[in-house]
Design a protein around this motif. Structure first.
Motif, short mmCIF file in Angstrom:
data_model
loop_
_atom_site.label_atom_id
_atom_site.label_comp_id
_atom_site.label_asym_id
_atom_site.label_seq_id
_atom_site.Cartn_x
_atom_site.Cartn_y
_atom_site.Cartn_z
N TYR A 1 0.84 -1.19 0.00
CA TYR A 1 0.00 0.00 0.00
C TYR A 1 0.88 1.25 0.00
CZ TYR A 1 -3.80 -3.14 1.29
OH TYR A 1 -4.74 -4.17 1.30
N PHE A 2 0.61 2.15 -0.94
CA PHE A 2 1.31 3.43 -1.07
C PHE A 2 0.28 4.55 -1.02
CE2 PHE A 2 3.72 0.32 -3.51
CZ PHE A 2 5.05 0.59 -3.18
N THR A 3 0.73 5.79 -0.73
CA THR A 3 -0.15 6.95 -0.82
C THR A 3 0.25 7.78 -2.03
OG1 THR A 3 1.27 8.37 0.51
CG2 THR A 3 -0.38 7.10 1.68
N THR A 4 -0.71 8.47 -2.59
CA THR A 4 -0.44 9.41 -3.68
C THR A 4 -1.61 10.36 -3.84
OG1 THR A 4 0.52 9.59 -5.90
CG2 THR A 4 -1.37 8.11 -5.65
N ASN A 5 -1.45 11.29 -4.74
CA ASN A 5 -2.52 12.24 -5.04
C ASN A 5 -3.47 11.64 -6.06
OD1 ASN A 5 0.07 13.97 -4.40
ND2 ASN A 5 -1.72 15.16 -3.80
N THR A 6 -4.76 11.78 -5.82
CA THR A 6 -5.77 11.30 -6.75
C THR A 6 -5.60 11.97 -8.11
OG1 THR A 6 -7.25 11.10 -4.86
CG2 THR A 6 -8.26 10.93 -7.02
N SER A 7 -5.17 13.22 -8.11
CA SER A 7 -5.01 13.98 -9.35
C SER A 7 -3.70 13.70 -10.08
CB SER A 7 -5.09 15.48 -9.05
OG SER A 7 -4.01 15.85 -8.18
N SER A 8 -2.87 12.81 -9.56
CA SER A 8 -1.55 12.57 -10.15
C SER A 8 -1.63 11.82 -11.48
CB SER A 8 -0.66 11.78 -9.18
OG SER A 8 -1.10 10.44 -9.07
N MET A 9 -0.62 12.03 -12.29
CA MET A 9 -0.50 11.32 -13.56
C MET A 9 -0.46 9.81 -13.31
SD MET A 9 2.62 11.44 -16.32
CE MET A 9 3.76 10.54 -15.29
N ARG A 10 0.25 9.40 -12.27
CA ARG A 10 0.41 7.98 -11.97
C ARG A 10 -0.94 7.34 -11.66
NH1 ARG A 10 4.75 6.74 -13.67
NH2 ARG A 10 5.64 8.48 -12.62
N ALA A 11 -1.76 7.98 -10.83
CA ALA A 11 -3.08 7.42 -10.50
C ALA A 11 -3.91 7.25 -11.76
CB ALA A 11 -3.80 8.31 -9.49
N ARG A 12 -3.87 8.23 -12.63
CA ARG A 12 -4.62 8.16 -13.89
C ARG A 12 -4.11 7.01 -14.76
NH1 ARG A 12 -3.42 12.74 -15.36
NH2 ARG A 12 -1.96 12.33 -17.05
N GLN A 13 -2.79 6.84 -14.83
CA GLN A 13 -2.23 5.76 -15.64
C GLN A 13 -2.64 4.39 -15.09
OE1 GLN A 13 1.98 6.68 -15.74
NE2 GLN A 13 1.75 7.93 -17.57
N TYR A 14 -2.65 4.23 -13.78
CA TYR A 14 -3.07 2.94 -13.20
C TYR A 14 -4.55 2.68 -13.42
CZ TYR A 14 1.48 2.55 -10.93
OH TYR A 14 2.83 2.45 -10.67
N GLN A 15 -5.36 3.73 -13.42
CA GLN A 15 -6.79 3.55 -13.69
C GLN A 15 -7.01 3.12 -15.14
OE1 GLN A 15 -7.99 7.44 -12.33
NE2 GLN A 15 -8.83 6.62 -10.43
N ASP A 16 -6.19 3.63 -16.05
CA ASP A 16 -6.30 3.26 -17.46
C ASP A 16 -5.70 1.89 -17.76
OD1 ASP A 16 -7.50 5.70 -17.95
OD2 ASP A 16 -5.68 6.63 -18.76
N ASN A 17 -4.62 1.54 -17.05
CA ASN A 17 -3.92 0.28 -17.28
C ASN A 17 -3.29 -0.16 -15.97
OD1 ASN A 17 -2.28 -1.85 -18.03
ND2 ASN A 17 -1.42 -0.82 -19.81
N PRO A 18 -3.85 -1.17 -15.31
CA PRO A 18 -3.37 -1.57 -13.98
C PRO A 18 -2.03 -2.32 -13.97
CG PRO A 18 -5.16 -2.99 -14.66
CD PRO A 18 -5.05 -1.93 -15.71
N LYS A 19 -1.49 -2.66 -15.13
CA LYS A 19 -0.19 -3.36 -15.14
C LYS A 19 0.85 -2.49 -14.47
CE LYS A 19 -0.96 -6.18 -19.22
NZ LYS A 19 -0.55 -6.45 -20.60
N ALA A 20 1.61 -3.10 -13.56
CA ALA A 20 2.55 -2.32 -12.77
C ALA A 20 3.76 -3.14 -12.37
CB ALA A 20 1.85 -1.78 -11.52
#
Length: 163
Positions: free
Chosen positions: A61-80
């Motif tokens: 579990y990590f924290t980040t900003n909902t508005s971040s580019m990273r959060a958007r990228q994970y919502q579009d493609n969960p591969k990580a």
């Protein structure tokens, strides 16, 4: 002119306990590297603070900003991918899997820490605060000039250590 490359002896040993070996490496790092996939299909990597919580070497579990580019990228493609490196002993572990962006209060409260209001002024309910949950499926550990792949699903044959 002939070049000479010395032979480096390589001990080939398998990890006796992947969860303990990898977990110990992770617990001693001050930085984690997380990777996502952008809209053009290219990997994007960034340094983050270490995970706030982990369950074995499967869930992080990590924290980040909902508005971040990273959060958007994970919502579009969960591969990580996440990576931890022990610079002192030149060891590292790469974990492959998927990343979820969680906005449920239960997860936010689970990893909230005193002082987080510096980043999220509205506290746990700040709309720009979210949790990234990474679930690993496989890994690759590097140490002593040797790499070893391991399947995380095989390490956890009982119910998944998730929530």
């Amino acid at each position: 002119m002939q070049l000479f490359w010395p032979t480096i002896p390589i001990r080939k040993t398998a990890m006796k306990n992947a969860e303990a070996t990898v977990g110990n490496l992770i617990d001693h790092q001050k930085v984690a590297f997380i990777s996502s996939i952008d809209e053009q299909g290219y990997p994007n990597t960034k340094a983050m603070l270490p995970p706030r919580k982990r369950k074995g070497i499967k869930v992080f579990y990590f924290t980040t900003n909902t508005s971040s580019m990273r959060a958007r990228q994970y919502q579009d493609n969960p591969k990580a991918c996440i990576y931890f490196c022990d610079r002192r002993f030149f060891r590292g572990v790469m974990l492959l899997g998927s990343m979820e962006v969680l906005e449920d209060r239960i997860y936010k409260e689970m990893i909230w820490r005193e002082g987080d209001t510096m980043y999220y002024p509205e506290g746990v309910t700040d709309p720009d605060y979210c949790v990234l949950r990474f679930t690993a499926t496989q890994g690759r550990f590097y140490s002593n000039f040797n790499s070893e792949n391991f399947n995380i699903c095989l390490l956890y044959t009982s119910p998944s250590p998730r929530d």
